[in-house]
Design an enzyme around this catalytic site. Structure first.
Site, PDB file in Angstrom:
ATOM      1  N   ASP A 205      52.631   0.344 -19.897  1.00  0.00           N
ATOM      2  CA  ASP A 205      51.127   1.176 -20.486  1.00  0.00           C
ATOM      3  C   ASP A 205      50.235   0.359 -18.915  1.00  0.00           C
ATOM      4  OD1 ASP A 205      49.545   1.284 -22.322  1.00  0.00           O
ATOM      5  OD2 ASP A 205      48.975  -1.080 -23.265  1.00  0.00           O
TER       6      ASP A 205
ATOM      7  N   GLU B  67      53.202  -9.116 -16.065  1.00  0.00           N
ATOM      8  CA  GLU B  67      52.098  -9.430 -14.900  1.00  0.00           C
ATOM      9  C   GLU B  67      51.899  -9.569 -13.591  1.00  0.00           C
ATOM     10  OE1 GLU B  67      49.119  -7.552 -16.501  1.00  0.00           O
ATOM     11  OE2 GLU B  67      48.612  -8.065 -13.896  1.00  0.00           O
TER      12      GLU B  67
ATOM     13  N   GLY C 237      48.434  -7.397 -25.645  1.00  0.00           N
ATOM     14  CA  GLY C 237      48.612  -6.340 -27.092  1.00  0.00           C
ATOM     15  C   GLY C 237      49.956  -5.699 -27.577  1.00  0.00           C
TER      16      GLY C 237
ATOM     17  N   CYS D  59      45.156   4.318 -21.501  1.00  0.00           N
ATOM     18  CA  CYS D  59      44.119   5.140 -21.727  1.00  0.00           C
ATOM     19  C   CYS D  59      42.743   5.661 -21.567  1.00  0.00           C
ATOM     20  CB  CYS D  59      43.496   3.214 -22.720  1.00  0.00           C
ATOM     21  SG  CYS D  59      42.920   2.539 -21.312  1.00  0.00           S
TER      22      CYS D  59
ATOM     23  N   ALA E  73      51.754  -6.324 -18.439  1.00  0.00           N
ATOM     24  CA  ALA E  73      51.124  -6.579 -20.030  1.00  0.00           C
ATOM     25  C   ALA E  73      50.338  -7.015 -20.552  1.00  0.00           C
ATOM     26  CB  ALA E  73      52.877  -7.610 -20.770  1.00  0.00           C
TER      27      ALA E  73
HETATM   28  N1  SAM Z   1      49.370  -3.708 -21.999  1.00  0.00           N
HETATM   29  C1  SAM Z   1      48.442  -4.429 -21.840  1.00  0.00           C
HETATM   30  C2  SAM Z   1      47.477  -4.760 -23.377  1.00  0.00           C
HETATM   31  O1  SAM Z   1      48.126  -4.183 -24.663  1.00  0.00           O
HETATM   32  O2  SAM Z   1      47.706  -5.490 -23.797  1.00  0.00           O
HETATM   33  C3  SAM Z   1      47.605  -3.919 -21.505  1.00  0.00           C
HETATM   34  C4  SAM Z   1      47.880  -3.142 -19.635  1.00  0.00           C
HETATM   35  S1  SAM Z   1      46.873  -2.818 -18.887  1.00  0.00           S
HETATM   36  C5  SAM Z   1      46.566  -1.337 -19.892  1.00  0.00           C
HETATM   37  C6  SAM Z   1      47.446  -2.720 -17.149  1.00  0.00           C
HETATM   38  C7  SAM Z   1      48.058  -3.694 -16.497  1.00  0.00           C
HETATM   39  O3  SAM Z   1      48.305  -3.551 -15.289  1.00  0.00           O
HETATM   40  C8  SAM Z   1      46.950  -4.718 -17.006  1.00  0.00           C
HETATM   41  O4  SAM Z   1      47.163  -5.973 -17.129  1.00  0.00           O
HETATM   42  C9  SAM Z   1      46.629  -4.876 -15.049  1.00  0.00           C
HETATM   43  O5  SAM Z   1      46.538  -5.866 -13.991  1.00  0.00           O
HETATM   44  C10 SAM Z   1      48.298  -4.361 -14.169  1.00  0.00           C
HETATM   45  N2  SAM Z   1      48.290  -3.928 -13.518  1.00  0.00           N
HETATM   46  C11 SAM Z   1      47.506  -3.442 -12.544  1.00  0.00           C
HETATM   47  N3  SAM Z   1      48.059  -3.203 -11.575  1.00  0.00           N
HETATM   48  C12 SAM Z   1      49.341  -3.194 -10.952  1.00  0.00           C
HETATM   49  C13 SAM Z   1      50.515  -2.913 -10.432  1.00  0.00           C
HETATM   50  N4  SAM Z   1      49.605  -2.537  -9.510  1.00  0.00           N
HETATM   51  N5  SAM Z   1      51.301  -2.483 -10.774  1.00  0.00           N
HETATM   52  C14 SAM Z   1      51.757  -2.872 -12.364  1.00  0.00           C
HETATM   53  N6  SAM Z   1      50.883  -3.425 -13.177  1.00  0.00           N
HETATM   54  C15 SAM Z   1      49.546  -3.392 -11.953  1.00  0.00           C
END
Ligand code: SAM
Length: 449
Positions: free
Chosen positions: A178, A134, A116, A231, A112
């Site tokens: 996401d 998160e 956003g 993305c 999260a």
């Molecule tokens: N949903 C967010 C937004 O709209 O602002 C953006 C999310 S970003 C694309 C992906 C998120 O996944 C990051 O905050 C990252 O820290 C987290 N992440 C990284 N490795 C992960 C894992 N193994 N399991 C779950 N989440 C993870």
């Protein structure tokens, strides 16, 4: 210079037009967009309201130019969130898959931070419970900050690994993944992402995406909706993940209705999984992919709950004077009193048993002897009692307050005052006979002049 291997891998992918894709990346053109908070109302003429609407999200607006957002008190008061336009398509996906009957739904935003999608979900599911998770601790703090600004009372923030959600079998009605990805969709706005891109990283991301989905899938109810987004332009992280979903789990892939003038590209993968691609040379937004699935099996189970420390009758009466909305469930965490809509009381106990909670509902304040020191969360929330002293300030004073610099207030009554700029609450001050105490959180203060 865009990675050659990426461009080669996209040849033949539906909607990819090499010439115009390269041209838009070389053009230096940028799109700025914001999503307005439907629960906060800016008074007077507000130019953002009248800007061009994002076609797939009623609260989205394109700005003609990028302002210096840091110096807009309305951003700090949670009147809007700066969000990339393509990802606001989640709003349309929710309309078409979940529908408008959102009362009582439990929603998980698994990946999260910075918030956003979560702020969008908080606006969409006003009668639901949003669990915004998160895994990375430092990023969870940013998520808490952004959700506090948004002001919703029906949000719980957790800091857990996806596998921790296995304890909540068949619990959520909607899950959003996401996923962390190779980030090619953001190349136009973030040149650094280009240097970090590699084929190896795409392979790594796609393994991690499968692991995350496999970990969280049991937490979705039968008939629940899972929405997957990245993305990235790489099919390995997009359509192939759709295939992974259809091959591995009992799911139905959900097609969406698109308007022709949106220029969003529908793809259908080998295993008949529908996906939606956003290319920056076709839409007014960045690169994005989204797909939705309905779970077709699963049986609900009863879950263990923790004991939540309730407040005493006196504390309850005392705290209620600061609050407007009811019925609220008030509970204690150390000296803090926290408010959550009463309907989510039992779910709070379940989540507290299984997960690490970073925020739940709204912190009303801290009990100090017979006084309650109101929390910044309360100032920004929608729960605040209308009888609290409010002092309206102009932009200059609002910025001095947000920078924690000295300022004067004319005619402000003694005691606690909620500062408002253009009708939007920005935080607390305590007016004493010879000075003003500024209660804006030190670590949120604006540092740039
Ligand atoms: N949903 C967010 C937004 O709209 O602002 C953006 C999310 S970003 C694309 C992906 C998120 O996944 C990051 O905050 C990252 O820290 C987290 N992440 C990284 N490795 C992960 C894992 N193994 N399991 C779950 N989440 C993870």
């Amino acid at each position: 210079m865009l990675p050659v291997q990426l461009i080669q891998s996209l040849e033949g992918v539906k909607g990819f037009d090499k010439e115009s894709f390269l041209r838009v990346h070389a053009s230096g053109s940028q799109v700025t967009s914001v999503r307005l908070n439907p629960s906060k109302h800016v008074s007077g003429e507000w130019s953002m309201l009248n800007e061009e609407a994002v076609p797939w999200c009623e609260h989205g607006r394109y700005l003609k130019e990028r302002p210096f957002f840091t110096h807009d008190p309305l951003l700090h008061g949670g009147a809007y969130y700066v969000q990339e336009a393509s990802s606001m398509f989640l709003w349309t996906v929710l309309h078409q898959t979940v529908g408008n009957a959102t009362q009582g739904l439990k929603v998980l935003d698994l990946c999260a931070a910075p918030g956003g999608k979560s702020t969008l979900l908080a606006s969409y599911f006003t009668g639901g419970l949003l669990v915004s998770n998160e895994v990375i601790k430092s990023r969870a703090s940013i998520l808490v900050e952004n959700l506090n600004k948004w002001g919703s009372d029906h949000v719980i923030v957790t800091n857990n690994d996806p596998k921790d959600f296995a304890a909540l079998q068949n619990y959520f009605d909607v899950i959003i993944v996401d996923a962390p990805c190779s980030g090619s969709g953001l190349f136009r706005r973030d040149a650094e992402a280009i240097n970090e891109w590699s084929e190896d990283n795409v392979a790594l991301c796609c393994q991690r995406q499968q692991r995350i989905l496999a970990d969280v899938f049991p937490a979705l109810k039968k008939d629940g909706i899972l929405i997957y987004a990245t993305c990235s332009y790489s099919a390995a992280e997009d359509e192939n993940i759709g295939d992974f979903m259809c091959k591995t789990f009992e799911v139905e892939s959900l097609p969406l209705k698109l308007h022709d003038d949106w220029n969003i590209v529908e793809t259908i993968s080998k295993h008949k999984s529908y996906g939606y691609r956003f290319y920056p040379d076709k839409v007014k937004g960045e690169g994005f992919f989204i797909a939705a699935f309905r779970k077709t099996d699963g049986v609900e189970r009863s879950l263990k709950a923790a004991t939540v420390l309730q407040v005493s009758k006196t504390e309850q009466a005392f705290t209620q004077a600061w609050l407007t909305k009811s019925p609220l469930f008030l509970f204690r965490q150390a000296e803090n009193i926290i408010a959550l809509p009463e309907v989510w009381k039992y779910d709070l106990a379940i989540l507290q048993k299984q997960l690490y909670l970073r925020k739940a509902g709204v912190t009303v304040g801290a009990l100090k002897g017979k006084d309650l020191v109101p929390d910044h969360e309360l100032a920004l929330s929608l729960l605040i009692n209308a009888n609290i002293n409010v002092t309206g300030v102009n932009k200059e004073t609002a910025l001095s307050y947000l920078k924690r610099k000295d300022f004067r207030l004319e005619n402000a009554p003694k005691g606690w005052n909620l500062l408002r700029y253009c009708g939007i609450s920005i935080g607390w001050v305590k007016v004493l006979h010879n000075r003003i105490n500024n209660y804006y959180p030190v670590n949120w203060r604006i540092l740039k002049d």
